[in-house]
Design an enzyme around this catalytic site. Structure first.
Site, mmCIF file in Angstrom:
data_model
loop_
_atom_site.group_PDB
_atom_site.id
_atom_site.type_symbol
_atom_site.label_atom_id
_atom_site.label_comp_id
_atom_site.label_asym_id
_atom_site.label_seq_id
_atom_site.Cartn_x
_atom_site.Cartn_y
_atom_site.Cartn_z
ATOM 1 N N LEU A 32 0.767 -1.206 -0.114
ATOM 2 C CA LEU A 32 -0.140 0.083 -0.092
ATOM 3 C C LEU A 32 0.919 1.190 0.001
ATOM 4 O O LEU A 32 1.961 1.478 0.630
ATOM 5 C CB LEU A 32 -0.983 0.154 1.272
ATOM 6 C CG LEU A 32 -1.902 -1.168 1.265
ATOM 7 C CD1 LEU A 32 -2.831 -1.080 2.643
ATOM 8 C CD2 LEU A 32 -2.751 -1.271 -0.011
ATOM 9 N N HIS A 33 0.418 2.167 -0.902
ATOM 10 C CA HIS A 33 0.930 3.650 -0.715
ATOM 11 C C HIS A 33 0.014 4.605 -0.717
ATOM 12 O O HIS A 33 -1.286 4.542 -0.580
ATOM 13 C CB HIS A 33 1.900 3.569 -1.921
ATOM 14 C CG HIS A 33 1.221 3.143 -3.548
ATOM 15 N ND1 HIS A 33 -0.017 4.042 -3.731
ATOM 16 C CD2 HIS A 33 1.040 2.236 -4.309
ATOM 17 C CE1 HIS A 33 -0.504 3.516 -4.871
ATOM 18 N NE2 HIS A 33 0.096 2.529 -5.337
ATOM 19 N N HIS A 36 -3.338 4.082 -2.566
ATOM 20 C CA HIS A 36 -4.054 3.188 -1.874
ATOM 21 C C HIS A 36 -5.029 3.990 -0.695
ATOM 22 O O HIS A 36 -6.118 3.883 -0.405
ATOM 23 C CB HIS A 36 -3.711 2.054 -1.277
ATOM 24 C CG HIS A 36 -2.978 1.148 -2.495
ATOM 25 N ND1 HIS A 36 -1.745 1.091 -2.444
ATOM 26 C CD2 HIS A 36 -3.638 0.358 -3.524
ATOM 27 C CE1 HIS A 36 -1.462 0.240 -3.472
ATOM 28 N NE2 HIS A 36 -2.489 -0.173 -4.097
ATOM 29 N N GLN A 154 -8.767 6.063 -10.435
ATOM 30 C CA GLN A 154 -8.830 6.359 -11.665
ATOM 31 C C GLN A 154 -7.198 5.915 -12.558
ATOM 32 O O GLN A 154 -7.016 5.939 -13.747
ATOM 33 C CB GLN A 154 -8.593 7.862 -11.981
ATOM 34 C CG GLN A 154 -10.012 8.709 -11.617
ATOM 35 C CD GLN A 154 -11.132 8.494 -12.431
ATOM 36 O OE1 GLN A 154 -10.814 7.974 -13.639
ATOM 37 N NE2 GLN A 154 -12.386 9.053 -12.347
ATOM 38 N N LYS A 155 -6.328 5.674 -11.541
ATOM 39 C CA LYS A 155 -5.031 5.256 -12.153
ATOM 40 C C LYS A 155 -5.083 4.143 -13.120
ATOM 41 O O LYS A 155 -4.519 4.012 -14.298
ATOM 42 C CB LYS A 155 -4.241 4.949 -11.120
ATOM 43 C CG LYS A 155 -2.904 4.018 -11.334
ATOM 44 C CD LYS A 155 -1.788 4.866 -11.686
ATOM 45 C CE LYS A 155 -0.691 4.205 -11.969
ATOM 46 N NZ LYS A 155 -0.604 2.878 -12.339
ATOM 47 N N GLN A 159 -9.632 -0.578 -15.994
ATOM 48 C CA GLN A 159 -10.162 -1.442 -15.212
ATOM 49 C C GLN A 159 -11.338 -0.786 -14.456
ATOM 50 O O GLN A 159 -12.563 -1.436 -14.410
ATOM 51 C CB GLN A 159 -9.123 -1.655 -14.060
ATOM 52 C CG GLN A 159 -9.578 -2.237 -12.710
ATOM 53 C CD GLN A 159 -8.601 -2.453 -11.905
ATOM 54 O OE1 GLN A 159 -7.709 -3.482 -11.864
ATOM 55 N NE2 GLN A 159 -8.539 -1.662 -10.888
ATOM 56 N N ARG A 193 4.421 -0.736 -8.480
ATOM 57 C CA ARG A 193 5.278 -1.364 -9.356
ATOM 58 C C ARG A 193 6.397 -0.445 -9.458
ATOM 59 O O ARG A 193 7.427 -0.630 -9.829
ATOM 60 C CB ARG A 193 4.740 -1.715 -10.782
ATOM 61 C CG ARG A 193 3.852 -2.964 -10.788
ATOM 62 C CD ARG A 193 3.647 -3.307 -12.146
ATOM 63 N NE ARG A 193 3.053 -4.777 -12.269
ATOM 64 C CZ ARG A 193 1.648 -5.210 -12.038
ATOM 65 N NH1 ARG A 193 1.004 -4.408 -12.239
ATOM 66 N NH2 ARG A 193 1.478 -6.421 -12.153
HETATM 67 P P1 AMP Z 1 -3.722 -2.327 -7.061
HETATM 68 O O1 AMP Z 1 -3.277 -2.737 -5.672
HETATM 69 O O2 AMP Z 1 -2.516 -1.823 -7.944
HETATM 70 O O3 AMP Z 1 -4.556 -3.294 -7.556
HETATM 71 O O4 AMP Z 1 -4.585 -1.002 -6.665
HETATM 72 C C1 AMP Z 1 -5.782 -1.061 -5.931
HETATM 73 C C2 AMP Z 1 -6.586 0.082 -6.209
HETATM 74 O O5 AMP Z 1 -5.880 1.132 -5.928
HETATM 75 C C3 AMP Z 1 -6.977 0.340 -7.593
HETATM 76 O O6 AMP Z 1 -8.618 0.724 -7.648
HETATM 77 C C4 AMP Z 1 -6.093 1.293 -8.193
HETATM 78 O O7 AMP Z 1 -6.701 2.109 -9.274
HETATM 79 C C5 AMP Z 1 -5.701 2.287 -6.941
HETATM 80 N N1 AMP Z 1 -4.794 3.051 -7.016
HETATM 81 C C6 AMP Z 1 -3.374 2.691 -7.399
HETATM 82 N N2 AMP Z 1 -2.422 3.603 -7.470
HETATM 83 C C7 AMP Z 1 -3.231 4.635 -7.344
HETATM 84 C C8 AMP Z 1 -2.695 5.987 -7.482
HETATM 85 N N3 AMP Z 1 -1.679 6.566 -7.713
HETATM 86 N N4 AMP Z 1 -3.766 6.891 -7.375
HETATM 87 C C9 AMP Z 1 -5.131 6.476 -7.080
HETATM 88 N N5 AMP Z 1 -5.475 5.157 -6.934
HETATM 89 C C10 AMP Z 1 -4.706 4.296 -7.091
#
Ligand code: AMP
Length: 284
Positions: A32-33, A36, A154-155, A159, A193
């Site tokens: 998580l960052h 998230h 929205q990133k 999806q 990533r």
């Molecule tokens: P992930 O863990 O990469 O599957 O992401 C989980 C959720 O966090 C997804 O809905 C992503 O679109 C969202 N997310 C990831 N990075 C960002 C970001 N930089 N800004 C906003 N939402 C994000």
């Protein structure tokens, strides 16, 4: 509260539903960052209870992708979630989600398959089957958690569009809440990533946001011809990057645009070394 099994989650959800509490779900793959955390914060504000799922979903990775080396930092994730006011961190094993033999034997799993028109382009072109895996796991999470609201960034714009379509087409009783992209000060969109990037890779990766911001600035000045807008991008690319796609599409149905308008979303994917990064911007 960290839970690993579906039955434990269901038990807790049942209690909350009985009490008439609203439930928010934030599906993640962990590591998580702040991106998230922005989704989590929204859920905690809007809903009585928030569930964050942390699951590196094997069926959304294609052969040769980074499933094995994807960062797994559950302890740190749990801590961040607790600080943010999350009620349940749901971290199932692949076996808990899919049973035995799921990976080598997809034939024995019921999939949710979004329309080909939405998945044959952009990321779906190089990641064949990726969105089938995403829709299947998100559907399962919806069934397990039964959230009133689910929060997506929205990133991952393709999806998000596909999940909205799935929810509409399958009449799933959940409201999807889109959340804006969180970026570093440099412009780089946060991503789990990004951990794979060296300092010099990170500088190279700025090409993504620079290209998008430049296109938006040109559009704001009145340039709407997509060919002309695309050409402005090439000045930011040099031999270090390999461009996978730069496309102008409708923000709701992903139809291609030749003339940009306020419903146009620009999507980009670049490879920096071995790392594939994506970003996007809405022109309107
Ligand atoms: P992930 O863990 O990469 O599957 O992401 C989980 C959720 O966090 C997804 O809905 C992503 O679109 C969202 N997310 C990831 N990075 C960002 C970001 N930089 N800004 C906003 N939402 C994000």
């Amino acid at each position: 509260m960290l839970l690993h099994t579906i039955s434990e989650v269901r038990e807790q959800i049942k209690k909350w539903k009985k009490e008439g509490l609203t439930i928010g779900l934030v599906p993640t793959m962990g590591a998580l960052h702040a991106g998230h955390l922005s989704l989590i914060k929204k859920s905690v504000e809007k809903c009585d209870r928030t569930v964050v799922s942390v699951f590196v979903n094997p069926i959304q990775f294609c052969p040769g992708e980074d499933l094995d080396k994807y960062p797994r930092t559950l302890e740190a994730d749990e801590k961040l979630c607790a600080e943010a006011g999350v009620n349940i961190v749901f971290a199932p094993s692949p076996k808990e989600m899919y049973g035995e033999g799921h990976i080598l034997s997809n034939d024995f799993l019921t999939y949710v398959i979004p329309p080909y028109f939405y998945t044959d382009k952009l990321c779906g072109k190089s990641r064949v089957g990726h969105f089938d895996g995403v829709c299947t796991v998100v559907n399962k999470l919806f069934n397990i958690v039964q959230p009133d609201y689910a929060f997506f960034g929205q990133k991952d714009a393709q999806q998000l569009i596909i999940i909205k379509k799935m929810v509409k087409d399958l009449n799933i009783p959940v409201e999807i809440i889109p959340c804006p992209i969180v970026r570093e000060e440099s412009g780089l969109a946060l991503s789990s990533r990004n951990k794979y990037l060296s300092e010099s890779d990170k500088k190279e990766a700025l090409a993504l946001s620079k290209i998008l911001f430049n296109i938006k600035a040109c559009y704001d000045k009145g340039i709407t011809d997509v060919k002309a807008l695309t050409e402005t991008a090439y000045s930011f690319l040099n031999g270090h990057h390999s461009l996978e796609y730069l496309e102008f599409r409708d923000k709701d149905n992903l139809e291609e645009k030749n003339v940009a308008d306020c419903n146009t979303q620009v999507f980009i994917a670049l490879k920096i070394g071995n790392v594939r990064l994506i970003d996007n911007i809405l022109l309107g």
